[in-house]
Design an enzyme around this catalytic site. Structure first.
Site, mmCIF file in Angstrom:
data_model
loop_
_atom_site.group_PDB
_atom_site.id
_atom_site.type_symbol
_atom_site.label_atom_id
_atom_site.label_comp_id
_atom_site.label_asym_id
_atom_site.label_seq_id
_atom_site.Cartn_x
_atom_site.Cartn_y
_atom_site.Cartn_z
ATOM 1 N N SER A 22 103.221 40.833 -4.120
ATOM 2 C CA SER A 22 102.472 41.131 -5.339
ATOM 3 C C SER A 22 102.535 39.922 -6.259
ATOM 4 O O SER A 22 103.170 38.918 -5.944
ATOM 5 C CB SER A 22 103.052 42.369 -6.018
ATOM 6 O OG SER A 22 104.321 42.050 -6.542
ATOM 7 N N LYS A 23 101.895 40.060 -7.393
ATOM 8 C CA LYS A 23 101.813 38.964 -8.374
ATOM 9 C C LYS A 23 103.189 38.436 -8.772
ATOM 10 O O LYS A 23 103.367 37.255 -8.996
ATOM 11 C CB LYS A 23 101.113 39.458 -9.649
ATOM 12 C CG LYS A 23 99.653 39.693 -9.455
ATOM 13 C CD LYS A 23 98.851 38.639 -10.187
ATOM 14 C CE LYS A 23 97.396 38.778 -9.805
ATOM 15 N NZ LYS A 23 96.618 37.606 -9.962
#
Ligand code: GLU
Length: 295
Positions: free
Chosen positions: A210-211
């Site tokens: 994820s980010k």
């Protein structure tokens, strides 16, 4: 056999780097086997649709040089390649299943009646593993929603068949959908394609990428000054390694050496410092060649 593969993104936001990795594997597999790489837009979930993301999908593939042979803005023998423009096709097949008594109407939707006996299985090309589901785990599922749009499961199967897709190469998160797809192929009397489910990318903590792991979309990396060759080279090293353990190689070399069989089934680690290092190598290379041209 004619090799035809596809990238089938849903335009629900900026394309995730995991989708770009899947697109790369499809592209390389097509080029390696002198086949066709198709882009299909799966835009049937109208609630999650982000119209601007369609252009981002085109831009991202173009920037990376992952040129498709058939697609929404290119055309091809099975056009249109955008699912929202193919509603009549899905309706026709859903009606055929209703007529055969394999599907039924409920609350304005059309549902598929799953066979609850036996099991559904296939040999997945990633890791050459047999994947099995008891059929009684498969509830009846929706083919056409009450808004008239097909579900992912239905439109995906109809289009993979009509577009003559030979190999479905996609993320592991779709494994649980595959038994539904196989049941549909059987009900429609169609030969299913071969399936290759790629492992999910993970961050340093082994959690789904994820980010917060520093992962961005290809276009965000572009905005940060990353070169497309570096992104391709880095993505190629996810789940695959060069036979001579080389870290730096280009797309042509990848196409020459690639074999789906060599993709590792373990979740690849998205190593941002490695991407930065690879990008540095390409930047140095391009500066050196500019310097040499001046001399
Ligand atoms: N539309 C699906 C996605 O967003 C496609 C999955 C598949 O390749 O079957 O990834």
């Amino acid at each position: 056999m004619k090799v035809r593969v596809r990238s089938a993104p849903s335009p629900t936001g900026i394309p995730h780097i995991g989708n770009t990795w899947t697109a790369l594997i499809n592209f390389v597999f097509a080029r390696k086997n002198k086949g066709k790489f198709i882009l299909r837009l799966e835009d049937t979930d109208r609630e999650r649709l982000v119209p601007e993301s369609v252009d981002k999908i085109f831009e991202s593939l173009k920037w990376l040089g992952l040129n498709y042979d058939e697609g929404p803005d290119v055309g091809g023998p099975f056009a249109p390649y955008t699912q929202s423009e193919r509603l009549d096709i899905y309706k026709k097949y859903a009606e055929g299943l209703l007529d055969k008594g394999i599907a039924y109407q409920e609350d304005g939707a059309i549902r598929f009646k799953t066979n609850k006996d036996g099991q559904t299985f296939w040999t997945d090309l990633i890791g050459n593993r047999e994947i099995k589901f008891p059929n009684n785990t498969q509830e009846d599922f929706v083919l056409i929603k009450s808004d008239g749009y097909p579900t992912y499961n239905f439109a995906n199967v109809i289009d993979d068949h009509l577009m003559e897709i030979s190999h479905v190469i996609r993320g592991n998160e779709f494994i649980s959908s595959t038994p539904k797809h196989l049941m549909l192929y059987l009900a429609l009397g169609w030969q299913p394609p071969q399936f290759a489910h790629l492992p999910v990318l993970v961050g340093a903590d082994r959690a789904k990428l994820s980010k917060r792991h520093g992962a961005k979309s290809a276009l965000e990396f572009k905005a940060d000054g990353f070169l497309p060759e570096a992104i391709i080279n880095f993505l190629a090293l996810l789940g695959w390694s060069h036979p001579e353990q080389k870290d730096i190689f280009d797309l042509n070399e990848l196409i020459q050496l690639f074999d789906l069989k060599n993709i590792n089934n373990a979740s690849p680690y998205f190593d941002v410092p490695k991407l930065e290092w690879i990008n540095g190598e390409y930047i140095r290379k391009s500066q050196n060649s500019k310097r040499q041209r001046k001399i």
